[in-house]
Design a protein around this motif. Structure first.
Motif, PDB file in Angstrom:
ATOM      1  N   ASN A   1       6.052  -9.680  -4.549  1.00  0.00           N
ATOM      2  CA  ASN A   1       5.396  -9.676  -3.063  1.00  0.00           C
ATOM      3  C   ASN A   1       6.732  -9.970  -2.000  1.00  0.00           C
ATOM      4  OD1 ASN A   1       2.646  -9.279  -3.869  1.00  0.00           O
ATOM      5  ND2 ASN A   1       2.616 -11.466  -4.209  1.00  0.00           N
ATOM      6  N   LEU A   2       6.767  -9.183  -1.041  1.00  0.00           N
ATOM      7  CA  LEU A   2       7.598  -9.488  -0.085  1.00  0.00           C
ATOM      8  C   LEU A   2       7.478 -10.711   0.641  1.00  0.00           C
ATOM      9  CD1 LEU A   2       8.214  -6.058   1.905  1.00  0.00           C
ATOM     10  CD2 LEU A   2       9.609  -7.212   0.074  1.00  0.00           C
ATOM     11  N   ASP A   3       8.805 -11.298   0.759  1.00  0.00           N
ATOM     12  CA  ASP A   3       8.698 -12.738   1.606  1.00  0.00           C
ATOM     13  C   ASP A   3       9.609 -12.684   3.142  1.00  0.00           C
ATOM     14  OD1 ASP A   3       7.506 -13.926  -0.678  1.00  0.00           O
ATOM     15  OD2 ASP A   3       9.479 -13.802  -1.709  1.00  0.00           O
ATOM     16  N   LEU A   4       9.542 -13.773   3.547  1.00  0.00           N
ATOM     17  CA  LEU A   4      10.362 -13.531   4.957  1.00  0.00           C
ATOM     18  C   LEU A   4      11.201 -15.033   4.912  1.00  0.00           C
ATOM     19  CD1 LEU A   4       7.417 -12.696   7.484  1.00  0.00           C
ATOM     20  CD2 LEU A   4       9.256 -11.155   6.654  1.00  0.00           C
TER      21      LEU A   4
ATOM     22  N   ASP B   1       1.987 -12.691  -0.058  1.00  0.00           N
ATOM     23  CA  ASP B   1       0.781 -12.486  -1.074  1.00  0.00           C
ATOM     24  C   ASP B   1       0.283 -11.078  -1.180  1.00  0.00           C
ATOM     25  OD1 ASP B   1      -0.583 -12.472   1.304  1.00  0.00           O
ATOM     26  OD2 ASP B   1      -1.709 -14.386   0.644  1.00  0.00           O
ATOM     27  N   ALA B   2       1.127 -10.309  -0.531  1.00  0.00           N
ATOM     28  CA  ALA B   2       0.491  -9.014  -0.478  1.00  0.00           C
ATOM     29  C   ALA B   2      -0.472  -8.578   0.401  1.00  0.00           C
ATOM     30  CB  ALA B   2       0.744  -8.234  -1.816  1.00  0.00           C
ATOM     31  N   THR B   3      -1.118  -9.412   1.267  1.00  0.00           N
ATOM     32  CA  THR B   3      -2.342  -9.172   2.103  1.00  0.00           C
ATOM     33  C   THR B   3      -1.906  -8.983   3.501  1.00  0.00           C
ATOM     34  OG1 THR B   3      -2.811 -11.497   2.714  1.00  0.00           O
ATOM     35  CG2 THR B   3      -3.611 -10.652   0.496  1.00  0.00           C
ATOM     36  N   ALA B   4      -2.804  -8.488   4.252  1.00  0.00           N
ATOM     37  CA  ALA B   4      -2.519  -8.583   5.714  1.00  0.00           C
ATOM     38  C   ALA B   4      -2.100  -9.809   6.234  1.00  0.00           C
ATOM     39  CB  ALA B   4      -3.669  -7.746   6.519  1.00  0.00           C
ATOM     40  N   ASN B   5      -2.587 -10.855   5.681  1.00  0.00           N
ATOM     41  CA  ASN B   5      -2.316 -12.490   6.058  1.00  0.00           C
ATOM     42  C   ASN B   5      -0.900 -12.979   5.714  1.00  0.00           C
ATOM     43  OD1 ASN B   5      -4.722 -12.424   7.377  1.00  0.00           O
ATOM     44  ND2 ASN B   5      -5.585 -12.922   5.353  1.00  0.00           N
ATOM     45  N   SER B   6       0.053 -12.038   4.993  1.00  0.00           N
ATOM     46  CA  SER B   6       1.203 -12.393   4.442  1.00  0.00           C
ATOM     47  C   SER B   6       2.224 -12.597   5.536  1.00  0.00           C
ATOM     48  CB  SER B   6       1.612 -10.977   3.395  1.00  0.00           C
ATOM     49  OG  SER B   6       2.648 -11.293   3.173  1.00  0.00           O
ATOM     50  N   PRO B   7       3.071 -13.416   5.376  1.00  0.00           N
ATOM     51  CA  PRO B   7       3.270 -14.269   4.486  1.00  0.00           C
ATOM     52  C   PRO B   7       2.287 -15.526   4.570  1.00  0.00           C
ATOM     53  CG  PRO B   7       5.048 -14.380   6.246  1.00  0.00           C
ATOM     54  CD  PRO B   7       4.180 -13.477   6.756  1.00  0.00           C
TER      55      PRO B   7
ATOM     56  N   ASP C   1       0.865  -1.358  -0.038  1.00  0.00           N
ATOM     57  CA  ASP C   1       0.108   0.013  -0.013  1.00  0.00           C
ATOM     58  C   ASP C   1       0.821   1.151   0.240  1.00  0.00           C
ATOM     59  OD1 ASP C   1       1.132  -0.153   2.488  1.00  0.00           O
ATOM     60  OD2 ASP C   1      -0.823   0.281   3.576  1.00  0.00           O
ATOM     61  N   GLY C   2       2.143   1.185  -0.076  1.00  0.00           N
ATOM     62  CA  GLY C   2       3.070   2.257  -0.084  1.00  0.00           C
ATOM     63  C   GLY C   2       3.653   2.630   1.129  1.00  0.00           C
ATOM     64  N   ARG C   3       3.111   1.969   2.170  1.00  0.00           N
ATOM     65  CA  ARG C   3       3.569   2.464   3.656  1.00  0.00           C
ATOM     66  C   ARG C   3       4.305   1.176   4.217  1.00  0.00           C
ATOM     67  NH1 ARG C   3      -2.767   3.779   4.670  1.00  0.00           N
ATOM     68  NH2 ARG C   3      -3.104   5.596   3.667  1.00  0.00           N
TER      69      ARG C   3
ATOM     70  N   ASP D   1      12.079 -10.025  -1.720  1.00  0.00           N
ATOM     71  CA  ASP D   1      11.171 -10.777  -2.525  1.00  0.00           C
ATOM     72  C   ASP D   1      12.165 -12.059  -3.210  1.00  0.00           C
ATOM     73  OD1 ASP D   1       9.412 -11.891  -4.542  1.00  0.00           O
ATOM     74  OD2 ASP D   1       9.517 -10.047  -5.712  1.00  0.00           O
ATOM     75  N   PHE D   2      12.199 -13.079  -2.197  1.00  0.00           N
ATOM     76  CA  PHE D   2      12.951 -14.276  -2.574  1.00  0.00           C
ATOM     77  C   PHE D   2      12.453 -14.991  -3.675  1.00  0.00           C
ATOM     78  CE2 PHE D   2      13.646 -13.512   2.007  1.00  0.00           C
ATOM     79  CZ  PHE D   2      14.906 -13.337   2.174  1.00  0.00           C
ATOM     80  N   ASP D   3      11.243 -15.107  -4.027  1.00  0.00           N
ATOM     81  CA  ASP D   3      10.504 -15.887  -5.009  1.00  0.00           C
ATOM     82  C   ASP D   3      10.500 -15.092  -6.405  1.00  0.00           C
ATOM     83  OD1 ASP D   3       8.226 -14.659  -4.149  1.00  0.00           O
ATOM     84  OD2 ASP D   3       7.376 -16.577  -3.571  1.00  0.00           O
ATOM     85  N   ALA D   4      10.699 -13.898  -6.382  1.00  0.00           N
ATOM     86  CA  ALA D   4      10.536 -12.901  -7.464  1.00  0.00           C
ATOM     87  C   ALA D   4       8.941 -12.874  -8.148  1.00  0.00           C
ATOM     88  CB  ALA D   4      11.567 -13.405  -8.632  1.00  0.00           C
TER      89      ALA D   4
END
Length: 151
Positions: free
Chosen positions: A108-111, A127-133, A57-59, A102-105
Motif C-alpha cells: 500500500n502507498l504510504d506518505l 491501508d488502500a482505502t479512501a481513509n488512507s493513510p 483501484d487502478g486510477r 510503499d515505505f513499509d513494503a
C-alpha cells in the motif's frame, strides 16, 4: 471534508488527446494541448501536490498538502480527470510537501510529510482505502541521529 470559507481550490490542466493517435509521448512537431482548467476544493493554503493510487483501484488519486489548515486533502480519482470530494487528513503543524511510496513494503502507498521548518518528517502508513493513510509516525532529525515517536 467540510467546505472552506476561503474557497481554496487547485486547478488541473488535462491534455487533449487525439483518440486516433497511439498512446505514447507526443512528437515534437505535434504540440500538447490542454483542456480548460478544472477546480477541486482542498484545505486552506495548498502548497504541494502528490499523486498515487492510494485505494488501489487502478486510477490516480491526488493529495494536496495544506499549510494553513495543517491537513492533507485526499481526492480519489475517477479515471476520467475528475475526483471525488476531498477527504481531510490531519498533517500536524506546518506541512510543506509529501512524498509517496510503499515505505513499509506492505503493498500500500504510504506518505512522508515534511514540515515547513524542516524539523521533522511524519510517516503515514496507507491501508488502500479512501481513509488512507491511517496512522502517523513522526521522525525528528536531531544532530546526526534520528529519533521516533508514534502519534
Amino acid at each position: 471534508m467540510n467546505a472552506k470559507s476561503a474557497g481554496m481550490a487547485i486547478g488541473l490542466l488535462l491534455p487533449l488527446l487525439d483518440a486516433q493517435a497511439p498512446a505514447r509521448a507526443a512528437a515534437p512537431e505535434r504540440p500538447i494541448r490542454f483542456a480548460a482548467p478544472r477546480g477541486f476544493a482542498v484545505g486552506d493554503g495548498p502548497v504541494s501536490l502528490a499523486t498515487g493510487d492510494f485505494n488501489r483501484d487502478g486510477r490516480l488519486d491526488l493529495l494536496a498538502v495544506n499549510v494553513q489548515s495543517a491537513d492533507l486533502s485526499l481526492l480519489i480519482g475517477n479515471g476520467a480527470g475528475g475526483f471525488a470530494p476531498a477527504a481531510s487528513l490531519p498533517a500536524g503543524d506546518l506541512p510543506a510537501a509529501a512524498a509517496v511510496a510503499d515505505f513499509d513494503a506492505d503493498g500500500n502507498l504510504d506518505l512522508a510529510v515534511i514540515r515547513n521548518d524542516h524539523s521533522s518528517v511524519a510517516m503515514m502508513a496507507g491501508d488502500a482505502t479512501a481513509n488512507s493513510p491511517r496512522r502517523a509516525r513522526s521522525w525528528w532529525a536531531t544532530s546526526r541521529w534520528l529519533s521516533s515517536r508514534s502519534t
